[in-house]
Scaffold this active site. Structure first.
Site, PDB file in Angstrom:
ATOM      1  N   GLU A   1       1.661   0.291  -4.934  1.00 45.56           N
ATOM      2  CA  GLU A   1       1.213   1.584  -5.442  1.00 45.56           C
ATOM      3  C   GLU A   1       2.401   2.535  -5.459  1.00 45.56           C
ATOM      4  O   GLU A   1       2.831   3.017  -4.420  1.00 45.56           O
ATOM      5  CB  GLU A   1       0.113   2.152  -4.552  1.00 45.56           C
ATOM      6  CG  GLU A   1      -1.159   1.323  -4.548  1.00 45.56           C
ATOM      7  CD  GLU A   1      -2.198   1.893  -3.599  1.00 45.56           C
ATOM      8  OE1 GLU A   1      -3.315   2.186  -4.054  1.00 45.56           O
ATOM      9  OE2 GLU A   1      -1.887   2.052  -2.400  1.00 45.56           O
TER      10      GLU A   1
ATOM     11  N   ASP B   1       0.841  -1.182   0.000  1.00 49.94           N
ATOM     12  CA  ASP B   1       0.000   0.000   0.000  1.00 49.94           C
ATOM     13  C   ASP B   1       0.887   1.247   0.000  1.00 49.94           C
ATOM     14  O   ASP B   1       1.849   1.340   0.761  1.00 49.94           O
ATOM     15  CB  ASP B   1      -0.885  -0.030   1.250  1.00 49.94           C
ATOM     16  CG  ASP B   1      -1.850   1.128   1.320  1.00 49.94           C
ATOM     17  OD1 ASP B   1      -2.732   1.213   0.460  1.00 49.94           O
ATOM     18  OD2 ASP B   1      -1.712   1.946   2.253  1.00 49.94           O
TER      19      ASP B   1
END
Length: 873
Positions: free
Chosen positions: A513, A476
């Site tokens: 990400e 993340d």
């Protein structure tokens, strides 16, 4: 708050509640002090925490002089802390530097005095730099619970603590401080499975006092219910291994580009599946069945070519009540309410703080399984059941990826859900210039650029890989980590071996990400693990270029009707002014086609192809995406292609917002498949959001992280589509309700079972086609450049040629494959194809009668409207 000087003799805002100075080395402090060479400066400390500011000085405690160093901060220090480049350097003399370890166990302040002795400024001090400098050896030590001959040792790194006691089974046991800042105690075999916490006496800046914190172990691998206490657990204990654990290897995925990923949430997967035993719905054990609706769905996907399940966070989550009987449920008959009503979201809102649902991006303990997904959150049941989940997915032919969130914690300071900051205050989190915790990630940002936070991340990942046999990790907000963090992690994984660790760490895939934002943006503090920097590392990042081009617009559009290649920008205008004039739409669509081409070629920086927009050869890195190079990867394995994920609207909901409202259901279903085909048939790693193959809807919810089971539910039996489940929660969607309400209230936009069946079968065909040939999975940039090209086509059509007559042989059964993605509402002819094409056997024998209407000629193919057709020869 300490009093400030108010007399006219100073213009400084002396404030010890801030921390504007940085202690970086034992003998070096950085601070912004105007005219620093004119006056005197001191470092103050107090183990009682009684430093204060009066009209003339910092009072309380002890102090040592600081000498201004006109040479400034050394080059190696600036390289480590580039954001401190504007600060002055101050030195401690050797005798004072020798006291650094003692000084760091109390309240700290620095003060600047004018030549006449009046106080000019004073502030608190940030300490991560000096802690890393003094206690670097701790990074090589095992923390948490370690075992030797059946005897456990507890170790916690707490270099600023004045005292630490382990409370084991309710009894306090003194711990001994080591030279590396770690406190340890060796217990006895009777401690096995005992509950424990630490009592840490430490100066806490957020409390402005010396406090004694009762806190769990940051390196916990097991917990009691609701994370109240850690457990002394040995993960190698045979009692925690499911039957057959050693004999259920994961399926083999030879290369990252062979990976096709399905993103799932543990609770979503089975909470509404009546074929799962009631007590196991929403739990790890739902994945350990062979004949439930959900597992049948996954096996069918696996048989078609899916090979990886990506699970949203399963680490210990801060915001979910783990006792199932205590979880709240909406007190409404949700199914009876109108499809465009506000009532559903009101009912969900009333209980969401205490229900059993959350995506889980609010970590409490990084390396312990979440208890709400276990049939019993107390004790070690969750460890065994999570392993059974991994085993069940492996048995179904699927590898397992865990979503990990090391970029923030749920809380900091003395908050109830704070752990790290109660052990070493001010260290594990990234601080701003005034010493406040940064929160650009949504929560309390961690600082993995600090040595021990990096260690926590790496130790945690290695535990999941080694002790739970996890096959990959999705990071993340990976751009909030440094490139060095990620390459060190990659090296640590690569060191795992089957003979020693039970896993070949080189096969573990990393992706995440790679976004660039926040206080670390543009490499402000370190070289980030962002898209542009990951080239050559083998670490993947999500390709938002393909996503935005296919869907249209971006996730932060004020008007959600912005159209794209897969949602009819030029060919199916929805009438929204935001899409521009016909000329503007045409130009934008041609640019989107370039992004689709590039995405289907692995989004490689150096890939050369003919631009739809200019007709000239372009290089991937020269194509624009919002002012940045569109192509960024060095190898196809570094690109994760997707058009929807848990974030933002599902693909189906996005199409509902963007396609003209009058678009027939049959055409909407076809556009769903067309959009998915740009991912499934391109180079790189394939990523699908769970349920996208069966038109999954979240009733237009763009951020369902805490929207409860109602808005997140999925029916694997394809009986009921969840579109029209009410207006989604107000907080994240109200500004879009004006667009949503008429759509949700239109029964023609809600797919029936037949539509979902059609979408699912066509999605299976896409997977079968991808797995049929290595031409879709070329493993190197060189092979992609040699074999992948694009033919001329009209706007709204992409024609990709995979030529196996050049370069090394990738598919001995075929000379070439032609993929034509026709996103227009008319049949389209692609010329210049050469001869001898035939429709791919999967589509020729498949359930889509429309694609079987594709035709071939001597030097052309014709593809029906809203269809992706694949030909081979």
């Amino acid at each position: 708050m300490a009093p400030r000087r108010t007399t006219p003799s100073t213009d400084a805002a002396a404030d010890l509640t801030q921390a504007r100075a940085h202690w970086l080395r034992a003998d070096l402090v950085a601070w912004d002090v105007p005219d620093a060479g004119n006056g005197t400066h001191r470092l103050h400390w107090s183990q009682q925490g009684d430093l204060a500011v009066d009209a003339e000085a910092v009072t309380g405690g002890s102090s040592v002089p600081l000498t201004h160093d006109p040479a400034g901060l050394p080059a190696d220090v600036l390289a480590q802390f580039p954001h401190l480049g504007g600060l002055q350097a101050f030195r401690l003399d050797p005798s004072a530097a020798a006291l650094a370890g003692e000084i760091l166990t109390g309240q700290l302040a620095v003060a600047s005095y004018a030549p006449d002795g009046t106080l000019r400024d004073a502030t608190g001090v940030q300490v991560p730099g000096v802690l890393d400098h003094l206690y670097a050896d701790a990074a090589d030590r095992g923390l948490g619970v370690t075992w030797r001959g059946g005897t456990p040792t507890l170790a916690v790194w707490a270099p600023t603590a004045q005292d630490v006691t382990a409370v084991v089974g309710g009894k306090g046991v003194p711990m001994e401080r080591q030279r590396d800042g770690t406190w340890t105690v060796t217990g006895s075999p009777s401690w096995k499975d005992a509950a424990y916490t630490y009592e840490v006496r430490v100066w806490a800046p957020s409390a402005r006092a010396v406090v004694t914190n009762r806190v769990t172990d940051p390196w916990s691998v097991a917990l009691t219910t609701n994370s109240a206490q850690s457990l002394v657990v040995d993960l190698s204990d045979p009692a925690l291994a499911p039957a057959g654990w050693a004999d259920t290897p994961p399926p083999v995925i030879a290369r990252p580009v062979d990976r096709t990923i399905y993103e799932l949430h543990v609770r979503d997967f089975s909470i509404g599946d009546e074929t799962v035993p009631e007590g196991e719905r929403g739990t790890y054990l739902a994945f350990d069945h062979d004949d439930t609706a959900g597992m049948r769905h996954l096996r069918h996907l696996a048989e078609a070519g899916l090979n990886t399940v990506h699970l949203l966070p399963v680490f210990d989550i801060a915001t979910i009540e783990e006792r199932r009987a205590a979880q709240l449920v909406p007190d409404c008959d949700l199914a009876s309410l109108p499809p465009d009503s506000e009532r559903q979201q009101e009912c969900v809102e009333a209980v969401r703080a205490g229900d059993g649902f959350n995506w889980g991006y609010d970590p409490l303990h990084y390396t312990a399984p979440e208890g709400s997904y276990a049939t019993d959150p107390e004790g070690t049941r969750r460890t065994l059941e999570l392993r059974r989940m991994v085993q069940g997915l492996h048995r179904a032919g699927l590898q397992v990826v865990l979503d990990v969130v090391y970029n923030h914690t749920a809380a900091d300071g003395q908050a109830e859900r704070s752990v790290l900051d109660k052990v070493v205050p001010g260290y594990y989190h990234r601080l701003d210039a005034a010493g406040r915790v940064e929160s650009s990630t949504c929560c309390s940002n961690t600082a993995t650029e600090h040595r021990m936070m990096e260690k926590l991340m790496i130790d945690s990942v290695l535990t999941w890989a080694r002790d739970y046999r996890v096959d990959g990790f999705r990071f993340d907000l990976m751009g909030h980590h440094s490139l060095e963090n990620m390459t060190r992690l990659r090296a640590a994984l690569d060191s795992l071996t089957v003979s020693r660790d039970g896993v070949d760490g080189r096969t573990v895939y990393l992706y995440g990400e790679g976004w660039n934002f926040g206080e670390v943006a543009d490499d402000a503090r370190f070289v980030q693990a962002t898209q542009r920097h990951l080239a050559g590392t083998g670490i993947g990042s999500f390709n938002d270029r393909l996503r935005d081009a296919v869907r249209g617009g971006g996730p932060f559009d004020e008007d959600p009707r912005v159209q794209g290649f897969g949602s009819g920008l030029l060919t199916d205008p929805n009438g929204a002014e935001v899409n521009g004039t016909p000329e503007e739409r045409r130009a934008q669509l041609l640019h989107q086609q370039d992004l689709v081409k590039l995405g289907m070629a692995g989004n490689l920086a150096d890939f050369r192809f003919t631009s739809s927009r200019t007709g000239q050869e372009v290089r991937g890195a020269d194509v624009d995406h919002d002012g940045r190079p569109a192509g960024y990867a060095a190898e196809p394995s570094e690109t994760v292609a997707y058009v929807d994920a848990h974030d933002n609207e599902t693909l189906w909901d996005s199409l509902a917002l963007k396609l003209p409202r009058a678009t027939p259901m049959a055409d909407r279903v076809r556009m769903n498949t067309v959009s998915l085909s740009t991912v499934a048939l391109g180079q790189g790693v394939v990523f699908w959001h769970a349920g996208t193959d069966l038109l999954r809807s979240k009733s237009l919810d763009r951020n369902s992280y805490d929207s409860g089971d109602w808005f997140n539910r999925v029916d694997w039996q394809r009986r009921e589509n969840t579109f029209g489940s009410g207006l989604p929660p107000r907080a994240d969607n109200e500004d879009k309700w004006v667009f949503m309400r008429p759509l949700l209230g239109d029964p023609a936009l809600r797919p029936d079972a037949a539509a979902m069946d059609e979408a699912h079968q066509r999605a299976l065909d896409l997977l079968r086609i991808r797995s049929s040939s290595r031409l879709f999975r070329l493993g190197s940039a060189r092979a992609v450049q040699e074999k992948v090209s694009f033919l001329d086509a009209v706007p709204g059509v992409v024609a990709m040629l995979l030529d196996d007559t050049v370069g090394a042989d990738a598919d001995p059964d075929r000379d070439a494959i032609l993929v034509v993605v026709n996103a227009t509402p008319q049949p389209q002819v692609v010329s210049g194809t050469g001869a001898r094409w035939s429709l791919h056997p999967v589509q020729a024998a498949g359930g889509d009668a429309v694609v079987r209407g594709s035709t071939v000629a001597d030097d052309a193919v014709t593809v029906p409207a809203r269809t992706t057709a694949v030909f081979e020869r």
